[in-house]
Design an enzyme around this catalytic site. Sequence first.
Site, PDB file in Angstrom:
ATOM      1  N   GLN A 320     -14.534 -61.090 -82.206  1.00  0.00           N
ATOM      2  CA  GLN A 320     -15.207 -59.964 -81.566  1.00  0.00           C
ATOM      3  C   GLN A 320     -16.196 -60.463 -80.522  1.00  0.00           C
ATOM      4  O   GLN A 320     -17.069 -61.279 -80.816  1.00  0.00           O
ATOM      5  CB  GLN A 320     -15.944 -59.112 -82.596  1.00  0.00           C
ATOM      6  CG  GLN A 320     -15.031 -58.513 -83.651  1.00  0.00           C
ATOM      7  CD  GLN A 320     -15.063 -59.294 -84.938  1.00  0.00           C
ATOM      8  OE1 GLN A 320     -14.849 -60.512 -84.935  1.00  0.00           O
ATOM      9  NE2 GLN A 320     -15.305 -58.620 -86.050  1.00  0.00           N
ATOM     10  N   GLN A 342     -10.922 -59.316 -77.841  1.00  0.00           N
ATOM     11  CA  GLN A 342     -11.175 -58.406 -78.946  1.00  0.00           C
ATOM     12  C   GLN A 342     -12.520 -57.702 -78.745  1.00  0.00           C
ATOM     13  O   GLN A 342     -13.535 -58.347 -78.479  1.00  0.00           O
ATOM     14  CB  GLN A 342     -11.185 -59.156 -80.281  1.00  0.00           C
ATOM     15  CG  GLN A 342     -11.370 -58.249 -81.490  1.00  0.00           C
ATOM     16  CD  GLN A 342     -11.186 -58.980 -82.814  1.00  0.00           C
ATOM     17  OE1 GLN A 342     -10.769 -60.137 -82.843  1.00  0.00           O
ATOM     18  NE2 GLN A 342     -11.470 -58.297 -83.906  1.00  0.00           N
ATOM     19  N   ASP A 343     -12.518 -56.363 -78.870  1.00  0.00           N
ATOM     20  CA  ASP A 343     -13.745 -55.551 -78.785  1.00  0.00           C
ATOM     21  C   ASP A 343     -14.398 -55.613 -77.411  1.00  0.00           C
ATOM     22  O   ASP A 343     -15.617 -55.749 -77.294  1.00  0.00           O
ATOM     23  CB  ASP A 343     -14.759 -55.978 -79.856  1.00  0.00           C
ATOM     24  CG  ASP A 343     -14.315 -55.624 -81.267  1.00  0.00           C
ATOM     25  OD1 ASP A 343     -13.212 -55.080 -81.414  1.00  0.00           O
ATOM     26  OD2 ASP A 343     -15.068 -55.887 -82.199  1.00  0.00           O
ATOM     27  N   ASP A 364      -8.519 -53.769 -80.670  1.00  0.00           N
ATOM     28  CA  ASP A 364      -9.593 -52.761 -80.760  1.00  0.00           C
ATOM     29  C   ASP A 364     -10.481 -52.798 -79.523  1.00  0.00           C
ATOM     30  O   ASP A 364     -11.706 -52.671 -79.627  1.00  0.00           O
ATOM     31  CB  ASP A 364     -10.451 -52.993 -82.015  1.00  0.00           C
ATOM     32  CG  ASP A 364      -9.633 -53.012 -83.301  1.00  0.00           C
ATOM     33  OD1 ASP A 364      -8.544 -52.419 -83.322  1.00  0.00           O
ATOM     34  OD2 ASP A 364     -10.095 -53.625 -84.274  1.00  0.00           O
ATOM     35  N   ARG A 432      -5.817 -47.544 -83.865  1.00  0.00           N
ATOM     36  CA  ARG A 432      -5.843 -47.504 -85.325  1.00  0.00           C
ATOM     37  C   ARG A 432      -7.203 -46.958 -85.768  1.00  0.00           C
ATOM     38  O   ARG A 432      -8.192 -47.031 -85.027  1.00  0.00           O
ATOM     39  CB  ARG A 432      -5.600 -48.885 -85.927  1.00  0.00           C
ATOM     40  CG  ARG A 432      -6.606 -49.957 -85.535  1.00  0.00           C
ATOM     41  CD  ARG A 432      -6.334 -51.260 -86.258  1.00  0.00           C
ATOM     42  NE  ARG A 432      -7.275 -52.321 -85.882  1.00  0.00           N
ATOM     43  CZ  ARG A 432      -7.386 -53.476 -86.541  1.00  0.00           C
ATOM     44  NH1 ARG A 432      -6.622 -53.711 -87.607  1.00  0.00           N
ATOM     45  NH2 ARG A 432      -8.246 -54.388 -86.146  1.00  0.00           N
ATOM     46  N   TRP A 434     -10.651 -46.818 -87.256  1.00  0.00           N
ATOM     47  CA  TRP A 434     -11.744 -47.643 -87.755  1.00  0.00           C
ATOM     48  C   TRP A 434     -12.514 -46.893 -88.844  1.00  0.00           C
ATOM     49  O   TRP A 434     -12.954 -47.490 -89.819  1.00  0.00           O
ATOM     50  CB  TRP A 434     -12.667 -48.023 -86.594  1.00  0.00           C
ATOM     51  CG  TRP A 434     -13.757 -48.986 -86.943  1.00  0.00           C
ATOM     52  CD1 TRP A 434     -13.841 -49.766 -88.061  1.00  0.00           C
ATOM     53  CD2 TRP A 434     -14.915 -49.294 -86.167  1.00  0.00           C
ATOM     54  NE1 TRP A 434     -14.986 -50.534 -88.030  1.00  0.00           N
ATOM     55  CE2 TRP A 434     -15.664 -50.262 -86.882  1.00  0.00           C
ATOM     56  CE3 TRP A 434     -15.396 -48.847 -84.931  1.00  0.00           C
ATOM     57  CZ2 TRP A 434     -16.860 -50.779 -86.392  1.00  0.00           C
ATOM     58  CZ3 TRP A 434     -16.582 -49.366 -84.443  1.00  0.00           C
ATOM     59  CH2 TRP A 434     -17.301 -50.324 -85.176  1.00  0.00           C
TER      60      TRP A 434
END
Length: 527
Positions: A320, A342-343, A364, A432, A434
């Site tokens: 992240q 990621q993130d 994500d 998806r 969270w």
Amino acid sequence: MATKIRSLAIFFIFLLSSIFFSAESKSSKASNIAWWCNETPHPETCKYFVNQRHQHFAPNHRSEFRNIMVQLALERALGAQRQVFRLKPKCQSHDHRAVWIDCFKLHADTIVQLNRTLQGIQTKNGCTNFDAQTWLSTALTNIQTCRTGSLDFNVSDFIMPIMSNNLSELISNSLALNGVLLSVEDNNTEGFPRWFSRNERRLLQSSSITAKANLVVAQDGSGHFRTVQAALDAAAKRRYGTRFIIHVKRGVYRENIEVGINNNNIWLIGDGLRSTIIASGRSVGGGYTTYSSATAGIDGLRFVARGITFSNTAGPQKGQAVALRSASDLSVFYRCSFQGYQDTLFVHSQRQFYKACYIYGTIDFIFGNAAVVFQNCIIYVRKPLNGQANMITAQARNDPFQNTGIAIHNSQILPAPDLKPVAGAFQTYLGRPWMQYSRTVVLKTYLDGFINPAGWSQWGNGNFALDTLYYGEYKNFGPGSSTKQRVTWKGFHVITSSIEASRFTVASLIAGQSWLPATGVPFISGL
């Protein structure tokens, strides 16, 4: 269990609406605190705290009872902040301290949001019910972010003992009560937030905007400051919070920036997303929480950015790593780029609008619990590490009464150049869940053929949130847009009604206050 939770939420909405919009002020039951508390999602918490402070008070109207709930949540938040403060001497490691810093800041912001709500609802014409719902949603999101941050370092034993559910439940009750009062009172669809004057509307699109800058940032010393944060710090000291333009000249600024919660109306104007770049490499793998890893953290109201790239250079191996985190209400990002893996883009909370932007990432990489619309944006999915799958969104709505969600409208979802030649080797999903009530909708958007036919992914291997989430697709096009093989979850919807789809346009999702007109693209006020 998820089905029961969804059914209970629907029951509460129906019951609250039918009861509160009747002549409850004339009913003898309406003066009974227990009766009022039984109409909230968390009645026992309600009764306990109301009886402690308002035992002999008999509310005559739904708005009076809502005021009591918000006041109690504020008092509880102040107590929670004191508890967090007392933890500071117990920080035994860098991990503890990183979590503590986040939680202290988030609790402080929760107090601000609850104060703002209470002042607004107690003042005639102080705020709309939609405003109040946004600020209450943010308060609840802050508490959840504190909790999840402790999981980044597996130090929940440090922070969790003081994190009782009472505060979250009091805010949730406030959300439920305000929810039945909520109506979208602002139908402004001109294309800009209503706080823009006509001159400002022209100014934001003008090439001469930099000539009107209050401060200039330049690495070569030709401006007022050499770093962006130095200019932001100077702006924070101004006496009045009127619009303040900071021109960031071309260059790569390797720094982390923060726009504080009281540093409002900042306009950060670059020389173009290819020319003005703000970059840093913080990551969870490098000792920061997801929240604190952000290259840019924006909290001040009505923030505007144009022509800037926000980049996190940590790389896919570090996990992240946030490029931009925004909790700025009524904020606009125009012709900007957000780069990470990621993130990448943490749309943490409040009302946000992204116009003609580029977003790059893998897992994500658009996530958080804001009410946010992306319009005419290009979302590029990058190549992840071997064995990973790409998840474009991870929306974090965790209460059925929060007015939050992610809407991707009139945009494009494409493989980035590094993924395109090997796209078949990696699975890519639209999103998806969270959190329990995750809500994401894709509207009239081009989906390239690399999107998995199922469209959406579970969180892990279980059935978490599949009945309580809301994922929707409306009139998308392109080789990845077919819904014939999409997931069959109760919470997934192939939207065919324009009325249903319009709930997720700028006019409805963010109350029509954060539009910017497209440049060279036909302007669409609703769908």
